[in-house]
Design an enzyme around this catalytic site. Sequence first.
Site, mmCIF file in Angstrom:
data_model
loop_
_atom_site.group_PDB
_atom_site.id
_atom_site.type_symbol
_atom_site.label_atom_id
_atom_site.label_comp_id
_atom_site.label_asym_id
_atom_site.label_seq_id
_atom_site.Cartn_x
_atom_site.Cartn_y
_atom_site.Cartn_z
ATOM 1 N N ALA A 44 0.835 -1.196 0.000
ATOM 2 C CA ALA A 44 0.000 0.000 0.000
ATOM 3 C C ALA A 44 0.873 1.251 0.000
ATOM 4 C CB ALA A 44 -0.933 -0.025 1.204
ATOM 5 N N ARG A 337 -11.481 -20.954 5.166
ATOM 6 C CA ARG A 337 -10.499 -20.892 6.241
ATOM 7 C C ARG A 337 -11.113 -20.944 7.635
ATOM 8 N NH1 ARG A 337 -6.439 -16.166 3.873
ATOM 9 N NH2 ARG A 337 -5.616 -17.468 2.213
#
Lengths: 644, 250
Positions: A44, A337
Amino acid sequence: MKLDAKIPEGPIAEKWTKHKFDVKLVNPANKRKYDIIVVGTGLAGASAAASLAELGYNVKAFCFQDSPRRAHSIAAQGGINAAKNYQNDGDSVFRLFYDTVKGGDYRSREGNVYRLAEVSVNIIDQCVAQGVPFAREYGGKLDNRSFGGAQVSRTFYAKGQTGQQLLLGAYSALSRQVANGKVKLYPRTEMLDVVMHEGQARGIVTRNLITGEIESHAGHAVLLCTGGYGNVFYLSTNAMGSNVTAAWRAHKKGALMANPCYTQIHPTCIPVSGDHQSKLTLMSESLRNDGRVWVPKTKEMAEKVQKGEVKAADIPEEERDYYLERRYPSFGNLVPRDVASRNAKYVCDEGRGVGPTGLAVYLDFADAIKRDGESTIEAKYGNLFDIYAKITGENPYKVPMKIYPAVHYTMGGLWVDYNLSTNIPGLYALGEANFSDHGANRLGASALMQGLADGYFVIPYTIGDFLAKQPYDHFNEDHESFKKTEEEVKGRIEKLLSIKGSKPVDYFHKKLGKVMWDYCGMSRDAEGLKKAKGMVQEIKEEFWKDVKVIGSNEELNMTLEKAGRVADFIELGELMIDDALNRNESCGGHFREEYQTEEGEAKRDDENFSYVAAWEYQGEGKDEVLHKEDLKFENVKLTQRSYK
Amino acid sequence: MNLKLKIWRQENANSKGGFEEFQMKDVSVDSSFLEMLDQLNYQLEEEGKDPIHFDHDCREGICGMCSLYINGEPHGPTQTTTCQLHMRSFKDGDTIVIEPWRATAFPVVKDLVVDRTSFDNIIQAGGYISVNTGGTTSDANEILIPKEVANEAMDAATCIGCGACVAACKNASAMLFVSAKVSHLGLLPQGKVEAKKRAENMVAQMDAEGFGACTNTGACSAQCPKEISLTNIARLNREYLSAKFTSDNN
Ligand SMILES: Cc1cc2nc3c(=O)[nH]c(=O)nc-3n(C[C@H](O)[C@H](O)[C@H](O)COP(=O)(O)OP(=O)(O)OC[C@H]3O[C@@H](n4cnc5c(N)ncnc54)[C@H](O)[C@@H]3O)c2cc1C
Ligand code: FES
């Protein structure tokens, strides 16, 4: 406080295009008058810093590592999603958008997620132009794989080192701008506070980690790209230095913290082997494509395994419980998950776990090797098997792997609007540090996508709008607000150094981590959370009375760095507990025992909890105030997930 | 297991350093090398003594931060990063000598921590493809790249920038590091345009940073935790020579 997400009007597919047209632009000649501060050089931060510098802004980029290339993004393995539909298997921007909202268990904003899916295709073009060596097919085109249970193949990858290659790409763009004189780098520098003036962010205060010098940096905007806070649990797959300090400091200056309790626990990690353990290593979830998960059927047998009296291979088929295949016949070992993680916890809680600690389950490749041959399995997973062997000293071709869930990613973070702006004007949050796109659960290969989307494609537009709408001023470090913040920062450091208690910083970090894992981890309930809150408060009190920080400020002092970070983790921990206690439903990574379906699946309460929980700091020792941003779903139909 | 450690201590860049000895008891064979040092530091802190400073972050062998010179070898006896080295590679009763990387271009900051800014400076001199961000590029699949070429570029791009190559080299040369980046970018069609200029500029910066000359001993590659191959150096040499012949800035 009214939370306005500033989602543009209009049909979902046109929002971003329209918004890009509507935003005000800064005249090219004027851009060089603006200073932008970027904290963090992961995907980022590096992508944002490089892009803003290219546009002409003056950028200062900060990281605590010795080089921007070492940000934690480097460790991502599996890949990055993009709706290119190169495989012609029915993928589209809309499908990626839909999957991401659904995967997030309907707790994310449609507008943001659609934009993410939309720019995902540009990310791949950008990265290839930069020289990212993605895997190729024989014809020379880009290769894809299906990842994390997706029905289409949309994941781009570079061996098992996708994060490394993407970060090195962003780092090279950043380096080019350093050479151009548009970015100034500040490695080994830690941001310790945001400087506020009249309700707006005007800069930061940092500590030079080598000399200890406390310094001020003024800027017309501050971007926090400081990553996730999984290390609040002490053990996680995050890098050792990953921390919440930048975000937490901003929070204490008024920035709202959103959905802090949403934590992703990854099911396939190497189990804890003892007290010495400092971090957990992820084994790519692609392993579940061929490995079968099981534990002994009975507790008695499991106990023998734990004591080392019986080996896995000696346990006959009929005494094994392939619990995922049994409970989820259609998805089997490939359930999402959170489902895989929780089930591992349950069987271990029943005493049926394996390994010396009883906190592990088998991931067994014997059948796959019998079926496809060792060389095929080696070609697919060779490097993962090597890592496993190196760490555990066991050969996974011969004996089943042992795995256990571990904290991996934090969906929560600083609240931001569509423009990635926090509620403080001039303060932005990008990447894992914000809460924006993944709802209550992140899909595999989507964090890299989000980090680069935020930095390369979103912030360059939205920051211009903010700057252009403000009168230009030259606000510099001489202003009293900098002096004041520097004094606060110095005061906190002096306090840490002056306690001279009896216990090292790690003692507190471990203790906090255990409370968080036991009560605010894979599954939670009101009673446990209430108890945990008291425990965290006690840890805080003990920390500020009895922590022992060696050395002085005026030197490289890693104990002091860590002490500051752990102090912030303790406070964050308490807020995570409050948030988990407030959310009387189960969704995604947040599983409350009290709220489950008859089949034992997460039970959402869309009527009452279809909102973003954004918390406002109220001062030392006071309960935070909750603000709700209601989520509206106009393009996606809410359903209960089922993997039976 | 029990161990004797001889560790380099140095207060800061300007002070003179020296070895200090420590006795370690009850080290688990399952712990990693850095976890063994964590254990020592915890003890030191409990005793009110300054812990040993060393660099580390990911502890997964990918960030390139860890950098210990162990018993005369960068990253120790196995061809991995320090963080991936485990105590089962040692024996009970061993003496282990731990030093920082030693090179003029990597000055010591404190104890085992060195300054590798010189590597960043080399990348800034040309370790990139000059393309702007922002999505004005063509579709990714318009550039076809043979699988073998992509794989070769990837192998070179695997470099983690730890500096073990420099520490392993008797001349403290950074040729393996530079050649890995020059190869990664130069092998790809996107990076070919600037290949010569890139090689020239990066080598010039390498020299300016005070790295030594390459005499082809191959110690760098033999010690590289990512097994970066010597063929990259040969490729760099070719690129560099042809650049020298055709360059305008002779
Ligand atoms: C083992 C592992 C595997 C993963 N695999 C995948 C995958 O396959 N696909 C996927 O999409 N995602 C994956 N993820 C998730 C993904 O890697 C991260 O979410 C993402 O890289 C975060 O990027 P970022 O830029 O937000 O932050 P980071 O890369 O964490 O960068 C944070 C930056 O902030 C700086 N910083 C922090 N605090 C301060 C401060 N106070 N002062 C100065 N600087 C500061 C740091 O120095 C660093 O530069 C994985 C994560 C892990 C742990
Ligand atoms: S700590 Fe990251 S490579 Fe060793």
